[in-house]
Design a protein around this motif. Structure first.
Motif, PDB file in Angstrom:
ATOM      1  N   LYS A   1       0.812  -1.212   0.000  1.00  0.00           N
ATOM      2  CA  LYS A   1       0.000   0.000   0.000  1.00  0.00           C
ATOM      3  C   LYS A   1       0.850   1.269   0.000  1.00  0.00           C
ATOM      4  O   LYS A   1       0.585   2.198  -0.782  1.00  0.00           O
ATOM      5  N   PRO A   2       1.902   1.387   0.855  1.00  0.00           N
ATOM      6  CA  PRO A   2       2.690   2.624   0.856  1.00  0.00           C
ATOM      7  C   PRO A   2       3.304   2.940  -0.504  1.00  0.00           C
ATOM      8  O   PRO A   2       3.276   4.092  -0.947  1.00  0.00           O
TER       9      PRO A   2
ATOM     10  N   GLU B   1      -5.681   7.473  -2.578  1.00  0.00           N
ATOM     11  CA  GLU B   1      -6.221   6.485  -1.644  1.00  0.00           C
ATOM     12  C   GLU B   1      -7.358   5.698  -2.283  1.00  0.00           C
ATOM     13  O   GLU B   1      -7.455   4.476  -2.128  1.00  0.00           O
ATOM     14  N   ASP B   2      -8.226   6.403  -3.013  1.00  0.00           N
ATOM     15  CA  ASP B   2      -9.326   5.723  -3.696  1.00  0.00           C
ATOM     16  C   ASP B   2      -8.793   4.725  -4.723  1.00  0.00           C
ATOM     17  O   ASP B   2      -9.334   3.629  -4.882  1.00  0.00           O
ATOM     18  N   MET B   3      -7.720   5.109  -5.419  1.00  0.00           N
ATOM     19  CA  MET B   3      -7.142   4.258  -6.449  1.00  0.00           C
ATOM     20  C   MET B   3      -6.572   2.981  -5.831  1.00  0.00           C
ATOM     21  O   MET B   3      -6.735   1.886  -6.370  1.00  0.00           O
ATOM     22  N   VAL B   4      -5.901   3.113  -4.691  1.00  0.00           N
ATOM     23  CA  VAL B   4      -5.331   1.947  -4.008  1.00  0.00           C
ATOM     24  C   VAL B   4      -6.440   1.019  -3.520  1.00  0.00           C
ATOM     25  O   VAL B   4      -6.376  -0.199  -3.697  1.00  0.00           O
TER      26      VAL B   4
ATOM     27  N   ASP C   1      -9.484   0.740  -4.645  1.00  0.00           N
ATOM     28  CA  ASP C   1     -10.158   0.137  -5.786  1.00  0.00           C
ATOM     29  C   ASP C   1      -9.330  -0.995  -6.388  1.00  0.00           C
ATOM     30  O   ASP C   1      -9.871  -2.028  -6.794  1.00  0.00           O
ATOM     31  N   LEU C   2      -8.021  -0.804  -6.438  1.00  0.00           N
ATOM     32  CA  LEU C   2      -7.152  -1.846  -7.002  1.00  0.00           C
ATOM     33  C   LEU C   2      -7.283  -3.147  -6.210  1.00  0.00           C
ATOM     34  O   LEU C   2      -7.460  -4.220  -6.797  1.00  0.00           O
ATOM     35  N   PHE C   3      -7.213  -3.065  -4.889  1.00  0.00           N
ATOM     36  CA  PHE C   3      -7.264  -4.278  -4.079  1.00  0.00           C
ATOM     37  C   PHE C   3      -8.666  -4.875  -4.015  1.00  0.00           C
ATOM     38  O   PHE C   3      -8.812  -6.085  -3.877  1.00  0.00           O
ATOM     39  N   MET C   4      -9.684  -4.037  -4.121  1.00  0.00           N
ATOM     40  CA  MET C   4     -11.052  -4.564  -4.112  1.00  0.00           C
ATOM     41  C   MET C   4     -11.345  -5.393  -5.356  1.00  0.00           C
ATOM     42  O   MET C   4     -12.229  -6.255  -5.345  1.00  0.00           O
TER      43      MET C   4
ATOM     44  N   ASN D   1      -1.033   1.985 -14.758  1.00  0.00           N
ATOM     45  CA  ASN D   1      -2.009   1.957 -15.861  1.00  0.00           C
ATOM     46  C   ASN D   1      -3.320   2.622 -15.462  1.00  0.00           C
ATOM     47  O   ASN D   1      -3.928   3.356 -16.252  1.00  0.00           O
ATOM     48  N   ARG D   2      -3.747   2.385 -14.231  1.00  0.00           N
ATOM     49  CA  ARG D   2      -4.971   3.027 -13.747  1.00  0.00           C
ATOM     50  C   ARG D   2      -4.794   4.549 -13.675  1.00  0.00           C
ATOM     51  O   ARG D   2      -5.698   5.309 -14.041  1.00  0.00           O
ATOM     52  N   CYS D   3      -3.632   4.960 -13.211  1.00  0.00           N
ATOM     53  CA  CYS D   3      -3.376   6.394 -13.094  1.00  0.00           C
ATOM     54  C   CYS D   3      -3.286   7.066 -14.467  1.00  0.00           C
ATOM     55  O   CYS D   3      -3.785   8.179 -14.645  1.00  0.00           O
ATOM     56  N   VAL D   4      -2.650   6.403 -15.420  1.00  0.00           N
ATOM     57  CA  VAL D   4      -2.554   6.946 -16.773  1.00  0.00           C
ATOM     58  C   VAL D   4      -3.948   7.125 -17.366  1.00  0.00           C
ATOM     59  O   VAL D   4      -4.266   8.153 -17.973  1.00  0.00           O
TER      60      VAL D   4
END
Length: 311
Positions: free
Chosen positions: A21-22, A39-42, A44-47, A70-73
């Protein structure tokens, strides 16, 4: 026929979350310029990891970093389209911490990023930003970065080299400024006193001649829509800020992305953050950033205000 894919247990995903996570948050914050979005992106990735992670993955850090980048791009590509209709200037979400940090938070505060760095990242394309951050900040090999984006190693080296030239001067400046933190704190304290007492003219020697004032209200709070340049015009806007918007508010010396800055509060609620960019030759202020968009202050109110009251 049963599939050989091994779906991780919840415990395994929790372990991955605690371990990475960090790093994933640090990537996302640098890419997006928003702690809230990072934080939302992290999360969502693990969910959405069930059924995706399996025993064939040899390097989870690289795998998860690729997913995050890739999600951030994709998010940046979409966000740039949305920002066409953004009211006024768009500024990154500030990371605000107490000057005297809580002891338990010190370990978590080691991996931070300057506000100037986030501003610079906004001038790059999503791909340039990703390549530079992965190489410069997280020391990924060019080969690994190339695999993440399905590009050649030579191509990634060229992208990194091009971006490195753009930001080298600012990186040097951050290193220089780190040795002037005490001086910066004193100057920001004088800035606070001038705004609080309405004696804005006393700041004249603290500002460069070509100083720029940039405010972000997001169309939700009254703020200057255009950039304001020159010492005379900036002093005028600071005087208006002091006389019309700050009465009834309190100004606090805080740490904004590792640099001394100002948090504005009203009845214990953060209503604005001011941070600065410095001329390293004269140690005068060359840019003033004011963030008053309430969406970008939510993290300050839910994180800093709460933690500060508990220290």
């Amino acid at each position: 026929m049963q599939s050989n894919t091994v779906v991780p247990t919840l415990t395994t995903i929790e372990e991955l979350y605690k371990t990475y996570k960090p790093t994933l948050f640090a990537i996302a914050y640098r890419m997006l310029g928003s702690k809230t979005d990072a934080e939302d992106m992290v999360q969502d990735l693990f969910m959405n990891m069930h059924g995706v992670v399996n025993d064939n993955i040899q390097n989870y850090k690289s795998y998860l970093s690729k997913m995050m980048v890739n999600r951030c791009v994709n998010e940046l590509t979409s966000a740039r389209k949305k920002r066409i209709t953004y009211v006024g200037n768009w500024l990154p979400e500030p990371d605000v911490q107490p000057i005297g940090q809580c002891p338990l938070e010190c370990v978590e505060r080691q991996d931070t990023v300057s506000y100037a760095f986030l501003i610079l990242m906004e001038k790059l394309t999503p791909l340039e930003r990703a390549v530079f951050i992965l190489r410069e900040v997280f020391a990924y090999e060019h080969r690994e970065i190339a695999e993440m984006f399905n590009k050649t190693e030579v191509n990634c080296r060229k992208i990194y080299s091009r971006v490195k030239k753009k930001v080298d001067a600012s990186n040097i400046k951050d290193e220089i400024l780190s040795s002037h933190l005490h001086e910066e704190k004193e100057m920001v304290s004088r800035f606070i006193a001038a705004l609080s007492n309405g004696n804005v003219q006393s700041l004249v020697n603290l500002l460069t001649e070509d100083i720029t004032f940039i405010a972000d209200g997001g169309g939700k709070v009254s703020a200057a829509i255009n950039l304001i340049s020159s010492k005379e015009r900036v002093l005028t806007i600071l005087n208006a800020l002091s006389s019309k918007q700050l009465p009834g508010s309190e100004l606090h010396l805080v740490e904004v992305n590792q640099q001394p800055g100002i948090m504005i509060t009203n009845d214990g609620y953060c209503t604005g953050v001011i941070c600065f960019d410095w001329d390293v030759n004269t140690m005068a202020i060359q840019r003033v950033y004011l963030v008053v968009n309430p969406d970008k202050l939510q993290h300050v109110n839910t994180g800093f205000i709460t933690s500060a009251s508990e220290c």
